[in-house]
Structure formats: structure tokens, C-alpha cells
Motif scaffolding. Structure first.
Motif, PDB file in Angstrom:
ATOM      1  N   SER A  79       0.757  -1.240   0.106  1.00 14.40           N
ATOM      2  CA  SER A  79       0.030  -0.058   0.053  1.00 14.40           C
ATOM      3  C   SER A  79       0.890   1.337  -0.060  1.00 14.40           C
ATOM      4  O   SER A  79       0.367   2.413  -0.162  1.00 14.40           O
ATOM      5  N   ALA A  80       2.184   1.057   0.379  1.00 11.83           N
ATOM      6  CA  ALA A  80       2.969   2.285   0.375  1.00 11.83           C
ATOM      7  C   ALA A  80       3.575   2.370  -0.993  1.00 11.83           C
ATOM      8  O   ALA A  80       4.500   1.570  -1.392  1.00 11.83           O
ATOM      9  N   ALA A  81       3.275   3.409  -1.690  1.00 11.54           N
ATOM     10  CA  ALA A  81       3.700   3.557  -3.077  1.00 11.54           C
ATOM     11  C   ALA A  81       4.878   4.855  -3.076  1.00 11.54           C
ATOM     12  O   ALA A  81       5.007   5.406  -2.210  1.00 11.54           O
ATOM     13  N   ARG A  82       5.751   4.690  -4.163  1.00 12.40           N
ATOM     14  CA  ARG A  82       6.681   5.696  -4.190  1.00 12.40           C
ATOM     15  C   ARG A  82       6.163   7.114  -4.515  1.00 12.40           C
ATOM     16  O   ARG A  82       5.096   7.225  -5.238  1.00 12.40           O
ATOM     17  N   ARG A  83       6.363   8.134  -3.516  1.00 11.69           N
ATOM     18  CA  ARG A  83       5.825   9.335  -3.677  1.00 11.69           C
ATOM     19  C   ARG A  83       6.351  10.087  -5.004  1.00 11.69           C
ATOM     20  O   ARG A  83       7.377  10.118  -5.337  1.00 11.69           O
ATOM     21  N   ARG A  84       5.564  10.584  -5.758  1.00 12.99           N
ATOM     22  CA  ARG A  84       5.780  11.133  -6.898  1.00 12.99           C
ATOM     23  C   ARG A  84       5.769  12.755  -6.875  1.00 12.99           C
ATOM     24  O   ARG A  84       6.114  13.419  -8.128  1.00 12.99           O
ATOM     25  N   LEU A 104      -1.083  19.073  -2.030  1.00 16.07           N
ATOM     26  CA  LEU A 104      -1.412  18.449  -3.296  1.00 16.07           C
ATOM     27  C   LEU A 104      -0.154  17.634  -3.590  1.00 16.07           C
ATOM     28  O   LEU A 104       0.705  17.986  -3.601  1.00 16.07           O
ATOM     29  N   LEU A 105      -0.346  16.152  -3.956  1.00 12.90           N
ATOM     30  CA  LEU A 105       0.422  15.313  -4.192  1.00 12.90           C
ATOM     31  C   LEU A 105       0.549  15.475  -5.693  1.00 12.90           C
ATOM     32  O   LEU A 105      -0.360  15.500  -6.541  1.00 12.90           O
ATOM     33  N   ALA A 106       1.774  15.290  -6.252  1.00  7.12           N
ATOM     34  CA  ALA A 106       1.887  15.428  -7.942  1.00  7.12           C
ATOM     35  C   ALA A 106       1.240  14.579  -8.729  1.00  7.12           C
ATOM     36  O   ALA A 106       0.915  13.407  -8.095  1.00  7.12           O
ATOM     37  N   GLY A 107       0.635  14.896  -9.982  1.00  6.64           N
ATOM     38  CA  GLY A 107       0.039  13.870 -10.619  1.00  6.64           C
ATOM     39  C   GLY A 107      -1.501  13.959 -10.257  1.00  6.64           C
ATOM     40  O   GLY A 107      -2.115  12.780 -10.560  1.00  6.64           O
ATOM     41  N   CYS A 108      -2.008  14.756  -9.422  1.00  2.00           N
ATOM     42  CA  CYS A 108      -3.372  14.762  -8.875  1.00  2.00           C
ATOM     43  C   CYS A 108      -4.361  14.695 -10.401  1.00  2.00           C
ATOM     44  O   CYS A 108      -3.955  15.409 -11.221  1.00  2.00           O
ATOM     45  N   THR A 109      -5.228  13.954 -10.356  1.00  6.73           N
ATOM     46  CA  THR A 109      -6.326  13.756 -11.127  1.00  6.73           C
ATOM     47  C   THR A 109      -7.854  14.355 -10.619  1.00  6.73           C
ATOM     48  O   THR A 109      -8.598  14.362 -11.238  1.00  6.73           O
ATOM     49  N   VAL A 110      -7.722  14.812  -9.409  1.00  2.67           N
ATOM     50  CA  VAL A 110      -9.144  15.475  -9.051  1.00  2.67           C
ATOM     51  C   VAL A 110      -8.808  16.845  -8.713  1.00  2.67           C
ATOM     52  O   VAL A 110      -7.977  17.173  -7.775  1.00  2.67           O
ATOM     53  N   GLU A 111      -9.304  17.649  -8.930  1.00  2.00           N
ATOM     54  CA  GLU A 111      -9.363  19.238  -8.935  1.00  2.00           C
ATOM     55  C   GLU A 111      -9.695  19.439  -7.436  1.00  2.00           C
ATOM     56  O   GLU A 111     -11.032  18.950  -6.915  1.00  2.00           O
ATOM     57  N   PRO A 112      -9.238  20.350  -6.781  1.00  2.00           N
ATOM     58  CA  PRO A 112      -9.333  20.524  -5.213  1.00  2.00           C
ATOM     59  C   PRO A 112     -10.648  21.395  -5.344  1.00  2.00           C
ATOM     60  O   PRO A 112     -10.841  22.389  -6.087  1.00  2.00           O
ATOM     61  N   PRO A 113     -11.585  21.131  -4.445  1.00  2.00           N
ATOM     62  CA  PRO A 113     -12.912  21.949  -4.378  1.00  2.00           C
ATOM     63  C   PRO A 113     -12.668  23.459  -4.053  1.00  2.00           C
ATOM     64  O   PRO A 113     -11.475  24.005  -3.503  1.00  2.00           O
ATOM     65  N   LEU A 141      -0.541   8.902   2.235  1.00  3.41           N
ATOM     66  CA  LEU A 141      -1.560   9.523   1.145  1.00  3.41           C
ATOM     67  C   LEU A 141      -1.176   8.809  -0.171  1.00  3.41           C
ATOM     68  O   LEU A 141      -0.363   8.318  -0.154  1.00  3.41           O
ATOM     69  N   VAL A 142      -2.282   8.993  -0.877  1.00  4.43           N
ATOM     70  CA  VAL A 142      -2.186   8.137  -2.116  1.00  4.43           C
ATOM     71  C   VAL A 142      -1.708   9.056  -3.068  1.00  4.43           C
ATOM     72  O   VAL A 142      -1.982  10.204  -3.316  1.00  4.43           O
ATOM     73  N   PRO A 143      -0.283   8.512  -3.811  1.00  2.00           N
ATOM     74  CA  PRO A 143      -0.033   9.325  -4.714  1.00  2.00           C
ATOM     75  C   PRO A 143      -1.001   9.798  -5.782  1.00  2.00           C
ATOM     76  O   PRO A 143      -1.742   9.026  -6.398  1.00  2.00           O
ATOM     77  N   GLY A 144      -1.012  10.946  -6.142  1.00  2.00           N
ATOM     78  CA  GLY A 144      -1.787  11.653  -7.205  1.00  2.00           C
ATOM     79  C   GLY A 144      -3.233  12.238  -6.568  1.00  2.00           C
ATOM     80  O   GLY A 144      -3.910  12.900  -7.249  1.00  2.00           O
ATOM     81  N   ALA A 145      -3.338  12.042  -5.325  1.00  2.00           N
ATOM     82  CA  ALA A 145      -4.626  12.270  -4.438  1.00  2.00           C
ATOM     83  C   ALA A 145      -4.334  13.651  -3.889  1.00  2.00           C
ATOM     84  O   ALA A 145      -3.216  13.942  -3.656  1.00  2.00           O
ATOM     85  N   SER A 146      -5.418  14.544  -3.945  1.00  2.00           N
ATOM     86  CA  SER A 146      -5.203  15.722  -3.142  1.00  2.00           C
ATOM     87  C   SER A 146      -5.960  16.065  -1.827  1.00  2.00           C
ATOM     88  O   SER A 146      -7.239  15.258  -2.006  1.00  2.00           O
ATOM     89  N   LEU A 147      -5.401  16.488  -0.813  1.00  2.00           N
ATOM     90  CA  LEU A 147      -6.404  16.812   0.385  1.00  2.00           C
ATOM     91  C   LEU A 147      -7.028  18.141   0.025  1.00  2.00           C
ATOM     92  O   LEU A 147      -6.825  18.909  -0.951  1.00  2.00           O
ATOM     93  N   PRO A 148      -8.408  18.136   0.520  1.00  2.00           N
ATOM     94  CA  PRO A 148      -9.276  19.321   0.387  1.00  2.00           C
ATOM     95  C   PRO A 148      -8.910  20.444   1.184  1.00  2.00           C
ATOM     96  O   PRO A 148      -7.887  20.369   2.001  1.00  2.00           O
ATOM     97  N   LEU A 171     -10.702   8.535  -2.296  1.00  2.00           N
ATOM     98  CA  LEU A 171      -9.718   7.941  -1.287  1.00  2.00           C
ATOM     99  C   LEU A 171      -8.822   8.745  -1.116  1.00  2.00           C
ATOM    100  O   LEU A 171      -8.086   8.915  -2.424  1.00  2.00           O
ATOM    101  N   VAL A 172      -8.157   9.431  -0.191  1.00  3.25           N
ATOM    102  CA  VAL A 172      -6.943  10.161  -0.143  1.00  3.25           C
ATOM    103  C   VAL A 172      -5.951   9.548   0.432  1.00  3.25           C
ATOM    104  O   VAL A 172      -4.683   9.879   0.475  1.00  3.25           O
ATOM    105  N   GLY A 173      -6.130   8.426   1.199  1.00  8.74           N
ATOM    106  CA  GLY A 173      -5.013   7.687   2.036  1.00  8.74           C
ATOM    107  C   GLY A 173      -5.469   6.541   2.614  1.00  8.74           C
ATOM    108  O   GLY A 173      -6.509   6.465   2.974  1.00  8.74           O
ATOM    109  N   PHE A 174      -4.362   5.531   3.097  1.00  6.21           N
ATOM    110  CA  PHE A 174      -5.057   4.200   3.515  1.00  6.21           C
ATOM    111  C   PHE A 174      -3.547   3.513   3.905  1.00  6.21           C
ATOM    112  O   PHE A 174      -2.389   3.916   3.569  1.00  6.21           O
ATOM    113  N   ARG A 175      -3.981   2.701   4.837  1.00  2.00           N
ATOM    114  CA  ARG A 175      -2.987   1.622   5.295  1.00  2.00           C
ATOM    115  C   ARG A 175      -3.669   0.208   5.438  1.00  2.00           C
ATOM    116  O   ARG A 175      -4.920   0.042   5.621  1.00  2.00           O
TER     117      ARG A 175
END
Length: 346
Positions: A8-13, A27-36, A162-169, A333-337
């Protein structure tokens, strides 16, 4: 027959911070979701914990974790860890020691790039911190801290990578504070926090066949679980063994959940699930080759006799962004273990 789990722990991009008037986001790079877009009329309230106080809390928790960061001293973690964080850390320490693989031990250093402080006057009080990029290849951790009452210390309650490519609001600036959201709040959000967590468990269990799948964006954990299933069922002799594979997830009520208001009126929701992977071969006389299991499952299985049915239980701790009511955004989903905790033959 069986191949290693996908970590579940991916390389951070990459990582970065975005700032807007009255809000902060990560914001983590490669985000595909626009922040609100932040709500322009967010209430001006004051945090009940200052940033210097939060820094002292983080330092105290980090010191305690570092002091007790091995299996023999793990009982001491209870002084500054609780809930799902304690369960996950104990599991991580056992796996790191038994497998010799440090990848299981989450870096919980507490230099931070963002904090989200509570504005609620009552207890329990909950604060959040986003870790600065750790030295290893994991993405930063999002950590949750609880103070159960005025006379108790803040403790680390939960954490995810945090998931690579996901962003926190975006959240209110720390000095303003952010309000907790009730678990059953189904008026201000597209789903109440408790319903979002329960439906996500269904999505993990059934994936595209689940009733609530359309409300959730596809994500890294679901992709990992699909890859694990393919690695088990894609072997050449799977059909001949009459093999069966399943993964189910359920909300763990005893762990509770935490939810905090975001600047756009949505919520960040964190909660614990119990995941169960079952692998079975039905051919007469067929047994699962336990020597081919991933190292974590091998050490958890131990010296049990060979079996035709293997069950692995997991701690799954997730962080979801739940949009405000009426939003066109999906729950994300923005993060997990995802930590194995027990393997048994049945």
C-alpha cells in the motif's frame, strides 16, 4: 501458486502546497482530482489549540513512539497511541521484526507541512497533521490526534499514507480551527461519514457490483486489491484446482471514526475496517503451497499444517473526502494503510 501482496505504500511522486485566502491544502503531484473551491463565507472561529501547542504535542508523541518502537517495548506505546493507530503500530512492529522487512514500519516522524486544528470547545478534541516528505519512499502520512478529556494527553489515534496523485481538500487556516462533523450528518454532505465508510467497505468487497460504487472515484487501494486477486487467480493451474478467491471488508465499530469540516463544506473522514481475504482450492487432495506465500503471510501462518483454504485478515484504515450536499464530486480515497494481522487455515 501465490504471489506477494502489492504494498500500500507507493513511491511518492512529488508534493506541494497550495494556499488560498483563508484555506490551506496539500497536493501530491499527478493529481487527477481538482481541489474544491473554498466557501467564501466560512465562519470565523478560533482554534482551541494554538500552533505552538500543537508543535509540543507532536514532539511529545514522536518522542514516545521513538522510545517504544520495537516489539519488546510496544506496551509503552499506549502512553501516546490509541485506537486504530495502536493496533496498526503493534502489527507493523511484529511484521518488521518477524520478516526483517522495514517497509512494514511506517515512518511516523512528525515534521509537518500542514496542521488542521480543532475549533470545538468540548471533548473529545481532534487535530490532524500532514507529515513532511519522509526520508524513505513512502508518501507522507496523514495523522490524527485525539484528546479524550481535558485532563488527558493528546494521543495518536490513526494514520494513513497519502495516495500518490490524490489531493487533500482545503481547510481553514490553523488559527481559525476546523469543526468536527457528526458521524450521522446526512444533511450537509452527499453521504454521512458513517454511511460513506460503510459504503466504501461494500465497494472494497464487491467492487464494480457494489450498490454505492457510482458514488466513489476509483482509487489506489481498489486497484491494489484487484492486482492481488489477479496474481492469485491468474496462475496457469487455477481452473484445474477449482480455486475460489474473495475479499470482503467490514466497518470495525469499536474503532469509531473521525470527521472534520473542510473549507468547501465537505468533510475528511477517517475510519477503520477489517478486511478478509479467502483463497480456496477445491480439487480433491490439493493444498495451498504456503512456501509461495508472501513473507508477511508466511510468518503469520507459522507452522500450521498445509490446508486447502487460507484466510488472511487485515487492518484497513482509510481516509475519504466526502463532498458537500449537492456537489457533483465523487467521494475520493486520499489515504490508506492495509496491514495483514492474522493468517489461518480452515
Amino acid at each position: 501458486m501465490l504471489r506477494p501482496d502489492v504494498s500500500s505504500a507507493a513511491r511518492r511522486r512529488g508534493a506541494g502546497c497550495l494556499a488560498a485566502v483563508g484555506v490551506v491544502s496539500v497536493l501530491l503531484a499527478g493529481c487527477t482530482v481538482e481541489p474544491p473551491t473554498p466557501a467564501p463565507d466560512a465562519p470565523a472561529i478560533a482554534a482551541v489549540v494554538s500552533e505552538p501547542q500543537e508543535r509540543k504535542i507532536l514532539d511529545a508523541v514522536a518522542t514516545s513512539i521513538a522510545k517504544h518502537d520495537n516489539v519488546s517495548a510496544a506496551d509503552g506505546l499506549r502512553a501516546r497511541m490509541t485506537g486504530p493507530a495502536l493496533s496498526m503500530r503493534e502489527a507493523e512492529l511484529r511484521l518488521a521484526e518477524d520478516t526483517g522487512e522495514e517497509r512494514w514500519r511506517t515512518d511516523l516522524s512528525m515534521q509537518t507541512q500542514q496542521t488542521v486544528l480543532p475549533s470545538d470547545q468540548s471533548w473529545p478534541r481532534t487535530s490532524y497533521a500532514v507529515q513532511a516528505q519522509p526520508a524513505d519512499t513512502h508518501t507522507p502520512a496523514l495523522m490524527v490526534f485525539d484528546q479524550a478529556s481535558a485532563r488527558e494527553q493528546y494521543k495518536l489515534w490513526g494514520y494513513v499514507n497519502l495516495v500518490p496523485g490524490a489531493s487533500l481538500p482545503p481547510f481553514a487556516q490553523p488559527e481559525l480551527g476546523s469543526a468536527a462533523v457528526a458521524p450521522d450528518d446526512d444533511t450537509s454532505l452527499v453521504r454521512s461519514p458513517q454511511d460513506a465508510l460503510a459504503e466504501y467497505a461494500e465497494v472494497l468487497s464487491e467492487d464494480s457490483d457494489a450498490k454505492g460504487t457510482g458514488a466513489f472515484a476509483d482509487d489506489r487501494l481498489r486497484q491494489d486489491l484487484r492486482a492481488i486477486e489477479k496474481s492469485q487467480t491468474g496462475v496457469a493451474d487455477w481452473a484445474e484446482t477449482k480455486g475460489k478467491y474473495s475479499f470482503t471488508a467490514e466497518v470495525e465499530p469499536s474503532l469509531g471514526l473521525r470527521a472534520v469540516r473542510t473549507a468547501d463544506g465537505g468533510a475528511l473522514v477517517l475510519g477503520g475496517l477489517t478486511g478478509t481475504q479467502t483463497i480456496e482450492v477445491g480439487q480433491k487432495g490439493a493444498k495451498i503451497n504456503t512456501d509461495a506465500l508472501p513473507s508477511a503471510q508466511q510468518v503469520l501462518f507459522g507452522d500450521e499444517a498445509e490446508t486447502n483454504r487460507l484466510r488472511t485478515r487485515y487492518h484497513d484504515f482509510v481516509a475519504l473526502y466526502v463532498p458537500s450536499a449537492g456537489s457533483a464530486h465523487k467521494i475520493t480515497l486520499v489515504g490508506f494503510r492495509h496491514i495483514p494481522i492474522d493468517v489461518s487455515g480452515e
